[in-house]
Design a protein around this motif. Structure first.
Motif, PDB file in Angstrom:
ATOM      1  N   ARG A  20      27.099 -57.819  24.175  1.00  0.00           N
ATOM      2  CA  ARG A  20      27.342 -57.118  25.430  1.00  0.00           C
ATOM      3  C   ARG A  20      27.575 -55.517  25.312  1.00  0.00           C
ATOM      4  O   ARG A  20      27.119 -54.658  25.779  1.00  0.00           O
ATOM      5  CB  ARG A  20      27.961 -57.809  26.351  1.00  0.00           C
ATOM      6  CG  ARG A  20      27.594 -59.072  26.841  1.00  0.00           C
ATOM      7  CD  ARG A  20      28.231 -59.609  27.942  1.00  0.00           C
ATOM      8  NE  ARG A  20      29.889 -60.031  27.518  1.00  0.00           N
ATOM      9  CZ  ARG A  20      30.197 -61.302  27.004  1.00  0.00           C
ATOM     10  NH1 ARG A  20      29.187 -62.025  26.758  1.00  0.00           N
ATOM     11  NH2 ARG A  20      31.374 -61.445  26.757  1.00  0.00           N
ATOM     12  N   VAL A  21      28.514 -55.396  24.530  1.00  0.00           N
ATOM     13  CA  VAL A  21      29.006 -54.018  24.283  1.00  0.00           C
ATOM     14  C   VAL A  21      27.953 -53.284  23.613  1.00  0.00           C
ATOM     15  O   VAL A  21      27.885 -52.123  24.091  1.00  0.00           O
ATOM     16  CB  VAL A  21      30.167 -54.079  23.322  1.00  0.00           C
ATOM     17  CG1 VAL A  21      30.699 -52.479  22.908  1.00  0.00           C
ATOM     18  CG2 VAL A  21      31.432 -54.827  24.277  1.00  0.00           C
ATOM     19  N   LEU A  23      24.585 -53.538  23.877  1.00  0.00           N
ATOM     20  CA  LEU A  23      23.539 -53.384  24.741  1.00  0.00           C
ATOM     21  C   LEU A  23      24.054 -52.343  25.861  1.00  0.00           C
ATOM     22  O   LEU A  23      23.143 -51.443  26.011  1.00  0.00           O
ATOM     23  CB  LEU A  23      23.265 -54.732  25.370  1.00  0.00           C
ATOM     24  CG  LEU A  23      22.268 -55.629  24.720  1.00  0.00           C
ATOM     25  CD1 LEU A  23      22.360 -57.157  25.400  1.00  0.00           C
ATOM     26  CD2 LEU A  23      21.109 -55.020  24.281  1.00  0.00           C
ATOM     27  N   GLU A  24      25.238 -52.379  26.267  1.00  0.00           N
ATOM     28  CA  GLU A  24      25.608 -51.333  27.239  1.00  0.00           C
ATOM     29  C   GLU A  24      25.726 -50.264  26.424  1.00  0.00           C
ATOM     30  O   GLU A  24      25.200 -49.144  27.230  1.00  0.00           O
ATOM     31  CB  GLU A  24      26.890 -51.789  27.484  1.00  0.00           C
ATOM     32  CG  GLU A  24      27.575 -50.846  28.817  1.00  0.00           C
ATOM     33  CD  GLU A  24      29.056 -51.396  29.353  1.00  0.00           C
ATOM     34  OE1 GLU A  24      29.709 -50.568  29.560  1.00  0.00           O
ATOM     35  OE2 GLU A  24      29.290 -52.493  29.326  1.00  0.00           O
ATOM     36  N   ASN A  25      26.302 -49.914  25.389  1.00  0.00           N
ATOM     37  CA  ASN A  25      26.549 -48.461  24.851  1.00  0.00           C
ATOM     38  C   ASN A  25      25.083 -47.803  24.320  1.00  0.00           C
ATOM     39  O   ASN A  25      24.923 -46.694  24.391  1.00  0.00           O
ATOM     40  CB  ASN A  25      27.537 -48.726  23.519  1.00  0.00           C
ATOM     41  CG  ASN A  25      28.907 -49.080  24.121  1.00  0.00           C
ATOM     42  OD1 ASN A  25      29.132 -48.780  25.050  1.00  0.00           O
ATOM     43  ND2 ASN A  25      29.750 -49.474  22.923  1.00  0.00           N
ATOM     44  N   GLN A  27      22.261 -48.688  25.823  1.00  0.00           N
ATOM     45  CA  GLN A  27      21.661 -48.552  27.059  1.00  0.00           C
ATOM     46  C   GLN A  27      20.128 -49.185  26.941  1.00  0.00           C
ATOM     47  O   GLN A  27      19.267 -48.619  27.084  1.00  0.00           O
ATOM     48  CB  GLN A  27      21.492 -47.222  27.620  1.00  0.00           C
ATOM     49  CG  GLN A  27      22.693 -46.588  28.109  1.00  0.00           C
ATOM     50  CD  GLN A  27      22.591 -45.073  28.661  1.00  0.00           C
ATOM     51  OE1 GLN A  27      21.654 -44.703  28.694  1.00  0.00           O
ATOM     52  NE2 GLN A  27      24.029 -44.785  29.158  1.00  0.00           N
ATOM     53  N   SER A  28      20.340 -50.462  26.115  1.00  0.00           N
ATOM     54  CA  SER A  28      18.989 -51.104  25.935  1.00  0.00           C
ATOM     55  C   SER A  28      19.192 -52.523  26.603  1.00  0.00           C
ATOM     56  O   SER A  28      19.968 -53.019  26.871  1.00  0.00           O
ATOM     57  CB  SER A  28      19.154 -51.275  24.353  1.00  0.00           C
ATOM     58  OG  SER A  28      17.992 -51.975  23.961  1.00  0.00           O
ATOM     59  N   THR A  29      18.029 -53.056  26.435  1.00  0.00           N
ATOM     60  CA  THR A  29      17.551 -54.514  27.041  1.00  0.00           C
ATOM     61  C   THR A  29      17.472 -55.543  25.815  1.00  0.00           C
ATOM     62  O   THR A  29      17.529 -56.551  26.217  1.00  0.00           O
ATOM     63  CB  THR A  29      16.581 -54.417  27.981  1.00  0.00           C
ATOM     64  OG1 THR A  29      15.344 -53.866  27.500  1.00  0.00           O
ATOM     65  CG2 THR A  29      16.689 -53.585  29.106  1.00  0.00           C
ATOM     66  N   HIS A  50      20.225 -66.117  24.651  1.00  0.00           N
ATOM     67  CA  HIS A  50      19.792 -64.961  25.028  1.00  0.00           C
ATOM     68  C   HIS A  50      18.647 -64.492  24.780  1.00  0.00           C
ATOM     69  O   HIS A  50      18.156 -63.938  23.768  1.00  0.00           O
ATOM     70  CB  HIS A  50      20.980 -63.860  24.611  1.00  0.00           C
ATOM     71  CG  HIS A  50      22.419 -64.277  24.911  1.00  0.00           C
ATOM     72  ND1 HIS A  50      22.896 -64.264  26.078  1.00  0.00           N
ATOM     73  CD2 HIS A  50      23.523 -64.967  23.941  1.00  0.00           C
ATOM     74  CE1 HIS A  50      24.189 -64.684  26.206  1.00  0.00           C
ATOM     75  NE2 HIS A  50      24.472 -65.085  24.906  1.00  0.00           N
TER      76      HIS A  50
END
Length: 135
Positions: A20-21, A23-25, A27-29, A50
Motif C-alpha cells: 500500500r505504501v 502504490l501510494e508513494n 502513485q501507481s495502480t 490483490h
C-alpha cells in the motif's frame, strides 16, 4: 515490523502494508512482487489477494507446492539454480508452463543460494521487469 516473527498471516499483512505504501508513494495502480526462498508463499498470497499485483517473480522458491504455480494468472518468472534440487525441475517446468504467462529461467552452475553466477539472476529479473512494463 518490530518484535517477534509472526506466522504466515502476519507476513502477508506486513507485505500488504508495504505494498500500500509503495502504490501510494509511486502513485501507481500496479506493481510486481519478487521473493527469495521462503518468501514465495507470501508473494503467491499477495497475487491471489490483490489485482494490483501485475507480476510475480520467485527466486529459488522454497516451501511452495509447484502445482500452486500453475494457478498464477499473471506474469510469472521463476529463477532457480541449475544445481538446486529442492524442487523437481520437471514438475517445476510443467507447472510454470501451465501458468498464464509463466517463464522458468535456470542459472548455470548455481545452487539455491547463487554463490556462483548471481549476476545472471539480476539479468533475468531485469529483463522480465522490462517486459512486464511494456518496454
Amino acid at each position: 515490523s518490530q518484535g517477534s516473527r509472526g506466522g504466515a498471516e502476519s507476513l502477508v499483512q506486513d507485505a500488504e502494508a508495504a505494498m500500500r505504501v509503495l502504490l501510494e508513494n509511486a502513485q501507481s495502480t500496479s506493481l510486481a512482487v519478487a521473493s527469495l526462498h521462503g518468501g514465495a508463499r507470501v508473494a503467491l498470497a499477495l497475487q491471489a489477494l490483490h489485482p494490483a499485483v501485475g507480476g510475480v517473480c520467485l527466486v529459488a522458491p522454497a516451501d511452495v507446492e509447484v502445482v500452486e504455480l500453475a494457478r498464477v494468472d499473471r506474469s510469472l518468472l521463476v529463477v532457480v539454480g541449475e544445481e538446486d534440487k529442492r524442487l523437481s525441475r520437471a514438475a517445476l517446468a510443467a507447472a510454470v508452463g501451465e501458468a498464464t504467462r509463466g517463464e522458468l529461467e535456470v542459472v548455470d552452475d548455481a545452487g539455491p543460494h547463487f554463490h556462483r553466477n548471481l549476476p545472471q539472476v539480476g539479468r533475468f529479473v531485469a529483463a522480465w521487469l522490462k517486459r512486464l512494463s511494456g518496454e
